[in-house]
Write a protein that holds these residues in place. Structure first.
Motif, PDB file in Angstrom:
ATOM      1  N   ALA B   5       0.676  -1.164   0.075  1.00 55.50           N
ATOM      2  CA  ALA B   5      -0.177  -0.102  -0.070  1.00 55.50           C
ATOM      3  C   ALA B   5       0.981   1.223   0.038  1.00 55.50           C
ATOM      4  N   LEU B   6       0.368   2.400  -0.619  1.00 55.07           N
ATOM      5  CA  LEU B   6       1.005   3.581  -0.768  1.00 55.07           C
ATOM      6  C   LEU B   6       1.423   4.079   0.653  1.00 55.07           C
ATOM      7  N   GLU B   7       0.524   4.115   1.538  1.00 56.62           N
ATOM      8  CA  GLU B   7       0.376   4.157   2.869  1.00 56.62           C
ATOM      9  C   GLU B   7       1.823   3.847   3.815  1.00 56.62           C
ATOM     10  N   ASP B   8       1.914   2.558   3.447  1.00 52.04           N
ATOM     11  CA  ASP B   8       3.152   1.726   4.115  1.00 52.04           C
ATOM     12  C   ASP B   8       4.407   2.236   3.376  1.00 52.04           C
ATOM     13  N   VAL B   9       4.491   2.075   1.968  1.00 52.67           N
ATOM     14  CA  VAL B   9       5.938   2.900   1.341  1.00 52.67           C
ATOM     15  C   VAL B   9       6.412   4.234   1.863  1.00 52.67           C
ATOM     16  N   ILE B  10       5.277   5.107   1.861  1.00 55.28           N
ATOM     17  CA  ILE B  10       5.316   6.516   2.380  1.00 55.28           C
ATOM     18  C   ILE B  10       5.646   6.337   3.784  1.00 55.28           C
ATOM     19  N   GLY B  11       5.033   5.686   4.677  1.00 59.72           N
ATOM     20  CA  GLY B  11       5.343   5.729   6.090  1.00 59.72           C
ATOM     21  C   GLY B  11       6.950   5.336   6.357  1.00 59.72           C
ATOM     22  N   TYR B  12       7.494   4.384   5.663  1.00 59.80           N
ATOM     23  CA  TYR B  12       8.979   3.661   5.865  1.00 59.80           C
ATOM     24  C   TYR B  12       9.688   4.869   5.052  1.00 59.80           C
ATOM     25  N   ILE B  13       9.399   5.398   4.118  1.00 60.92           N
ATOM     26  CA  ILE B  13      10.360   6.447   3.590  1.00 60.92           C
ATOM     27  C   ILE B  13      10.683   7.658   4.505  1.00 60.92           C
ATOM     28  N   LEU B  14       9.477   8.062   5.260  1.00 61.10           N
ATOM     29  CA  LEU B  14       9.532   9.167   6.156  1.00 61.10           C
ATOM     30  C   LEU B  14      10.486   8.639   7.419  1.00 61.10           C
ATOM     31  N   ILE B  15      10.147   7.734   7.909  1.00 63.41           N
ATOM     32  CA  ILE B  15      10.844   7.189   9.212  1.00 63.41           C
ATOM     33  C   ILE B  15      12.091   6.963   9.056  1.00 63.41           C
ATOM     34  N   ILE B  16      12.721   6.268   7.729  1.00 64.29           N
ATOM     35  CA  ILE B  16      13.987   5.865   7.392  1.00 64.29           C
ATOM     36  C   ILE B  16      14.769   7.268   7.188  1.00 64.29           C
ATOM     37  N   GLY B  17      14.389   7.958   6.449  1.00 63.12           N
ATOM     38  CA  GLY B  17      14.814   9.328   6.024  1.00 63.12           C
ATOM     39  C   GLY B  17      14.991  10.100   7.412  1.00 63.12           C
ATOM     40  N   VAL B  18      14.154  10.398   8.132  1.00 64.55           N
ATOM     41  CA  VAL B  18      14.322  11.102   9.571  1.00 64.55           C
ATOM     42  C   VAL B  18      15.477  10.798  10.335  1.00 64.55           C
ATOM     43  N   VAL B  19      15.205   9.306  10.518  1.00 62.52           N
ATOM     44  CA  VAL B  19      16.174   8.515  11.380  1.00 62.52           C
ATOM     45  C   VAL B  19      17.465   8.623  10.964  1.00 62.52           C
ATOM     46  N   THR B  20      17.833   8.293   9.616  1.00 62.78           N
ATOM     47  CA  THR B  20      19.095   8.412   9.337  1.00 62.78           C
ATOM     48  C   THR B  20      19.738   9.852   9.216  1.00 62.78           C
ATOM     49  N   SER B  21      18.977  10.682   8.915  1.00 60.64           N
ATOM     50  CA  SER B  21      19.388  12.229   9.093  1.00 60.64           C
ATOM     51  C   SER B  21      19.681  12.622  10.441  1.00 60.64           C
ATOM     52  N   LEU B  22      18.764  12.152  11.267  1.00 60.38           N
ATOM     53  CA  LEU B  22      19.173  12.500  12.550  1.00 60.38           C
ATOM     54  C   LEU B  22      20.376  11.776  13.250  1.00 60.38           C
ATOM     55  N   ILE B  23      20.439  10.779  12.877  1.00 61.63           N
ATOM     56  CA  ILE B  23      22.083   9.975  13.323  1.00 61.63           C
ATOM     57  C   ILE B  23      23.086  10.759  12.661  1.00 61.63           C
ATOM     58  N   MET B  24      22.918  11.128  11.518  1.00 58.89           N
ATOM     59  CA  MET B  24      24.387  11.840  10.959  1.00 58.89           C
ATOM     60  C   MET B  24      24.354  13.297  11.687  1.00 58.89           C
ATOM     61  N   GLU B  25      23.153  13.928  11.905  1.00 59.07           N
ATOM     62  CA  GLU B  25      23.256  15.206  12.515  1.00 59.07           C
ATOM     63  C   GLU B  25      23.900  15.048  13.968  1.00 59.07           C
ATOM     64  N   SER B  26      23.659  13.875  14.691  1.00 57.43           N
ATOM     65  CA  SER B  26      24.154  13.801  16.041  1.00 57.43           C
ATOM     66  C   SER B  26      25.785  13.665  15.905  1.00 57.43           C
ATOM     67  N   ALA B  27      25.948  12.580  15.011  1.00 58.98           N
ATOM     68  CA  ALA B  27      27.198  12.212  14.614  1.00 58.98           C
ATOM     69  C   ALA B  27      28.317  13.593  14.254  1.00 58.98           C
ATOM     70  N   GLY B  28      27.611  14.344  13.722  1.00 51.75           N
ATOM     71  CA  GLY B  28      28.038  15.663  13.399  1.00 51.75           C
ATOM     72  C   GLY B  28      28.279  16.565  14.436  1.00 51.75           C
ATOM     73  N   LEU B  29      27.588  16.516  15.430  1.00 50.67           N
ATOM     74  CA  LEU B  29      27.403  17.643  16.452  1.00 50.67           C
ATOM     75  C   LEU B  29      28.605  17.064  17.480  1.00 50.67           C
TER      76      LEU B  29
END
Lengths: 278, 124
Positions: B5-29
């Motif tokens: 379902a589109l809802e599941d695809v989008i849901g996973y894109i959002l959570i994977i993108g945000v978590v990966t990004s926040l990990i990089m931000e934290s590592a950068g800090l």
């Protein structure tokens, strides 16, 4: 106060926490606080806008998988909110900061709608016949409401008015670096006649896109500082996660009093800064 | 194979993108604090400033700089790039999904959103 990572993370966590308790997102709180700490307004707007993608997408991910978000309604409205946000962000770069302070104070005042909504119980749902345009756009939805344990079916009306109204919401969001969630929810509920839960979830989903549209302008402006943006993003996301965990346990009256106090203080600060700036 | 379902695809894109990004931000800090020996933020630090004229060319620059010479600035810039790509990819996923479902009305609507975002990302 000196600007440092720890202070920015704490302030952003507090803003994210409060924002998610009241259901409005933290941008409207974090930007005035950043200016109090000495960050120039335009820089606060640009850096906060990009971090809104993180705070909104985290909860949007859960809502969309729970089928609360209406993706078609969101995609249709995003056509308008993206145009608005791109123009809004461009305006923000062009106009003097003192006007932005006044716009900000005025827009913070729309947050009172969110508070009024929390005070009244779920709004009555009058049935309107769906118009041809909204029907053509297939704007309808179904979700399972846990509090009443039944399926809620709804049909969107007046999409031709909702679109242009969302352009104004996008314009304000892009110009001020905020989600303008209260304004979006008001459009969903008052014009489109969307039920409250679907409305909040869909608004949250659209905020991520509006934030991206504004960021497409700000990222070329040289105003984004990775250390500032990174500190806000990490702090605000932790704060909003904590807020959404605590929300069911919190006393509504306490939340309202806290939020009203902060809101009035920030509005006065922004008016003062606008008057005092050259 | 059934299409998810589109809802599941989008849901996973959002959570994977945000978590990966926040990990990089934290590592950068963390890298920033170690590198500079302070938690103070200098808003005039040009190394920390993002300057992207063409976002897609900027992505290549940032990835190249993380691979060749990882620093707090490049790691955090990559985190921000991933953050911006997250909602962008969910529009791309929607276009593909509506096309596979033969819902051409929504292919057009999602393509309009995608075209505006793309134009704004490269036009500055």
């Amino acid at each position: 106060m000196d600007l440092d990572i720890v202070v920015i993370m704490l302030v952003s966590a507090f803003a994210g926490f409060l924002g998610s308790l009241i259901g409005l997102g933290g941008g409207a709180i974090v930007i005035p606080v950043l200016t109090l700490l000495g960050v120039p307004l335009k820089q606060a707007i640009a850096n906060s806008m990009i971090t809104l993608i993180a705070t909104s997408s985290g909860s949007a991910s859960a809502y969309v998988r729970e089928r609360l978000t209406n993706i078609k309604v969101a995609m249709y409205l995003e056509v308008f909110t993206v145009i608005g946000a791109i123009f809004g962000a461009t305006i923000a770069l062009l106009v003097p900061s003192r006007y932005l302070y006044f716009f900000f104070a005025a827009f913070l005042s729309t947050s009172f709608y969110g508070i009024r909504k929390r005070m009244s119980a779920s709004n009555s749902h009058d049935n309107m016949d769906q118009d041809r345009f909204s029907k053509w756009l297939e704007l309808e939805g179904t979700y399972y409401d846990e509090s009443s344990s039944k399926e809620v079916n709804y049909k969107i009306v007046r999409a031709h008015l909702g679109g242009p109204a969302m352009m104004i919401a996008g314009l304000a969001a892009g110009m001020l670096g905020i989600g303008a969630g209260a304004f979006k929810v008001a459009i969903h509920e008052l014009i489109l006649k969307m039920p409250p839960k679907a409305s909040s979830a869909t608004s949250n989903f659209i905020i991520g896109m509006t934030a991206l549209a504004g960021s497409t302008v700000f990222i070329a402006s040289g105003l984004i500082n990775v250390v500032l943006a990174g500190s806000i993003a990490v702090g605000a996301t932790i704060g909003s996660l904590a807020g959404s965990r605590l929300l069911p346990k919190m006393n509504d009256k306490a939340i309202r009093t806290l939020f009203l106090t902060v809101l009035i203080y920030l509005i006065l600060q922004m008016v003062y800064k606008g008057v005092a700036s050259p | 194979m059934r299409r998810p379902a589109l809802e599941d695809v989008i849901g996973y894109i959002l959570i994977i993108g945000v978590v990966t990004s926040l990990i990089m931000e934290s590592a950068g800090l963390v890298l920033y604090t170690v590198d500079k020996g302070t938690v103070g933020i200098d808003l005039s630090d040009s190394e920390a400033r993002v300057r992207s004229r063409d976002f897609f060319a900027y992505i290549i620059d940032v990835v190249a700089s993380v691979l060749s010479n990882p620093s707090y600035a490049s790691v955090m810039a990559l985190g921000l790039v991933l953050l911006m790509l997250t909602p962008y990819l969910r529009v791309v996923a929607s276009v593909v999904y509506f096309a596979l479902s033969h819902n051409y009305k929504y292919v057009v609507i999602t393509l309009i959103v995608l075209a505006m975002l793309t134009a704004s990302l490269i036009a500055h």
